[in-house]
Design an enzyme around this catalytic site. Structure first.
Site: not given
Length: 666
Positions: A379-380, A47, A241
């Site tokens: 993603n999350e 990332e 993120c």
């Protein structure tokens, strides 16, 4: 790994008889070959946080090279007659700089770039300067390019320099190579305008000639080599993120990252002003490291590529669900996001003769497919009690992609938690939605890791159950949220659970991967660097020990019929065993997380009686808070010794706070 004579002597004492050995009987069935260990089992997650891309792995040395930052002069100092124009040759990067004569012989027009925390130069190394330039009024112009030490006490600040002739009204790319006369980590670059002729400059770039695999738009060699030396099975990108973005406008968009590098638009980095306690307001993504480069890097380090794309939601941490219409895409407007997924598969795997995205891949230099097998969607993200915000969107993606590309394994998510309300809600839904895998994330303290040695033993193993992808994890020491040996030992202990359950755990990636020592916002991290140096952390070496000793199949290892996972009566011991068919070796991993040495008997069931050759790899530090550093990058590294082992039963002592790996000839 290094051999140590002293260590060999020390470790040989670990095989001396002791009356307490019966305390820990490890039964390893060397003939009961279990589940194959997936090639993707241990991998890496990238990332762009901590200046991991621009200023890090991506070898570009110029900051704001196309003058597209909101402050167009960010990173630049100017003197003389300098102005910004916005009608340049690249439609998605329209800004460029104009250097005009100052009108006075003693006043010089010049621009100077600071790089990323300075520009790192190595003595006798070559650096390729390139620029798109023109002389708007026609004729020719002479530019001078200096690499300088501003704080030098010598008569001349220049470390090296070169001249560059620009000719004509049309935009052209010009290149010159400079050889550094000395090593310096805080250099700047100066570009002097012609004293008599106006010159326009766009996409000003400086790369080491010696990049990883020699690519012109390449990776910093030492950092990429650390990735290669991990021998990762899977490479997840471009992040977590940042895939979501603080808002939809700043989400990561892969289509903006391919094609000519000069025309890839700037993007605001999700991390640039998130943390006020570590603030980097000029943190943007040039997209020079884009999806083509990610796929190429995955191929070159031997890892399966695993891209993650946006599911139509921006970061839920940073946004209020009450404003869902503003921060998430309405269900009836998701088609462009779904198309991005399908088009990416075509970009990676399609036929250039019949598909425009595959043709773009071929035009960029890779006519053969990248053989993409996995795709993460979201993603999350998570659902709310009264609003399945994530899963109702994910279902539309899964259904649409399955129709066109049923061969691709799709990865969902169980959100940001390793347990609790959100996790418990999402985990069964991943099965109902038909995901092939789901992504679990856990940044937790030592206690969590010590209590999670049996996490996957009782997971759903039914035919339609998704496999597990432990996509982001690290031990965040309680009160010690930084890299240190003890945290890595907790990670090593937990990983025995991943290995033991290789039938349902298909991949795992430690996170984050990189951190610049002057630009970090998140720690711990696997690899730390400055402008010239790097060191691999203790956590890096734990990951490497698992990849290099992965084996091919799980072997049962139990104590009193139970897994050795830090359970009651096991005195802080964790262990797993695998068979390496290629090497014809049994590989046993034992981690002692306790404060006292532990005596263990290795019962090698099914192994013929007699002595055989063995290798012992040890990872240990007397100082639990210690870590490698830039000045001492090999302070704590694995040590290797050779020994003989008695079969079928060998008595050993595992020192306190130690990770041992035994490789025993079968």
């Amino acid at each position: 790994m290094r051999k140590s004579t002293f260590l060999s002597i020390l470790l040989s004492s670990a095989f001396m008889a002791s009356p307490a050995y019966a305390q820990h009987q490890f039964d390893i069935n060397t003939t009961k070959v279990g589940a194959p260990i997936p090639s993707t089992m241990y991998g890496i997650f990238f990332e762009d946080i901590n200046y991991a891309a621009d200023g890090g792995l991506y070898a570009e040395l110029i900051k704001n090279r196309s003058f597209e930052f909101p402050d167009h002069y960010a990173g630049w100092t100017i003197s003389g007659k300098v102005s910004i124009k916005d009608d340049g040759p690249f439609d998605r990067n329209p800004h460029y700089v104009r250097l005009a004569p100052s009108g006075h012989r003693e006043k010089h027009t010049m621009i100077e770039n600071e790089g990323f925390f300075g520009i790192g130069l190595k003595e006798n190394a070559d650096y390729r300067f390139s620029v798109w330039a023109r002389v708007p009024d026609g004729g020719t112009a002479k530019l001078w390019i200096d690499l300088v030490d501003n704080a030098s006490m010598t008569n001349d600040q220049k470390i090296c320099n070169a001249g560059l002739d620009v000719a004509g009204k049309e935009w052209k790319k010009y290149t010159v190579v400079l050889k550094s006369k000395r090593t310096f980590d805080k250099a700047h670059i100066r570009i002097w305008g012609d004293a008599k002729v106006t010159t326009d400059l766009e996409h000003i770039s400086l790369f080491p000639v010696d990049t990883y695999k020699g690519h012109e738009n390449g990776m910093r060699k030492d950092l990429a080599e650390s990735l290669e030396q991990l021998h990762p099975g899977v490479f997840r990108f471009p992040g977590g993120c940042i895939v979501e973005g603080t808002d939809l406008a700043t989400r990561y968009q892969w289509k903006n990252t391919v094609g000519p590098v000069e025309n890839r638009p700037l993007n605001e980095n999700r991390w640039h002003y998130t943390f006020t306690h570590r603030y980097y307001p000029e943190y943007f993504q040039s997209y020079g490291l884009g999806f083509y480069e990610y796929f190429q890097l995955a191929e070159e380090i031997g890892a399966e590529p695993l891209p993650v794309l946006n599911v139509g939601m921006s970061c839920q941490y940073q946004n209020d669900i009450k404003n869902e219409a503003h921060v998430h895409v309405p269900l009836d407007q998701l088609q462009p996001y779904i198309d991005d997924c399908i088009d990416l598969i075509d970009f990676a795997n399609g036929d250039p003769a019949t598909n425009k995205w595959a043709k773009l891949r071929a035009d960029m230099g890779h006519p053969e497919p990248f053989n993409l097998k996995y795709l993460g969607v979201g993603n999350e993200q998570w659902d709310y009690k009264d609003n399945p915000a994530f899963t109702k969107r994910l279902k539309l993606f899964v259904d649409a992609i399955r129709k066109v590309h049923p061969e691709i394994k799709l990865i969902g998510s169980t959100g940001p938690d390793s347990e609790g309300e959100n996790f418990d809600r999402l985990q069964p839904l991943m099965k109902q939605l038909g995901c092939d895998l789901y992504d679990e994330h856990f940044y937790r303290n030592e206690e969590w890791f010590l209590k999670s040695g049996n996490r996957y033993d009782n997971y759903d193993r039914s035919k339609k159950a998704p496999k597990v992808f432990a996509g982001e994890y690290a031990c965040h020491g309680k009160g010690k949220k930084w890299n240190h040996f003890n945290a890595s030992l907790m990670e090593a202990a937990f990983m025995t659970d991943l290995e033991r359950n290789a039938d349902i755990v298909e991949m795992a990636t430690y996170a984050p991967l990189f951190a610049h020592v002057e630009g970090w916002q998140w720690r711990p991290d696997a690899i730390w660097f400055d402008n010239l140096r790097k060191f691999n952390s203790c956590s890096y070496y734990v990951q490497q020990l698992y990849t290099l000793n992965k084996g091919t199949n799980v072997l049962p290892l139990t104590m009193n019929g139970k897994p050795v996972a830090g359970n009651d009566g096991q005195d802080g011991l964790f262990a797993s065993a695998v068979l390496d068919k290629q090497a014809n070796e049994v590989v046993i991993k034992v981690i002692n997380t306790g404060d006292a040495p532990q005596d263990v008997t290795l019962n090698l069931k099914g192994m013929k009686k007699g002595t055989r050759e063995a290798t012992l790899i040890s990872f240990h530090s007397d100082d639990l808070d210690a870590e490698n550093t830039l000045d001492n990058p090999t302070k704590i590294v694995p040590q290797t010794s050779t020994l003989t082992v008695n079969a079928p039963s060998q008595q050993v002592t595992v020192p306190a706070r130690t990770f041992y790996i035994y490789r025993i000839k079968k």
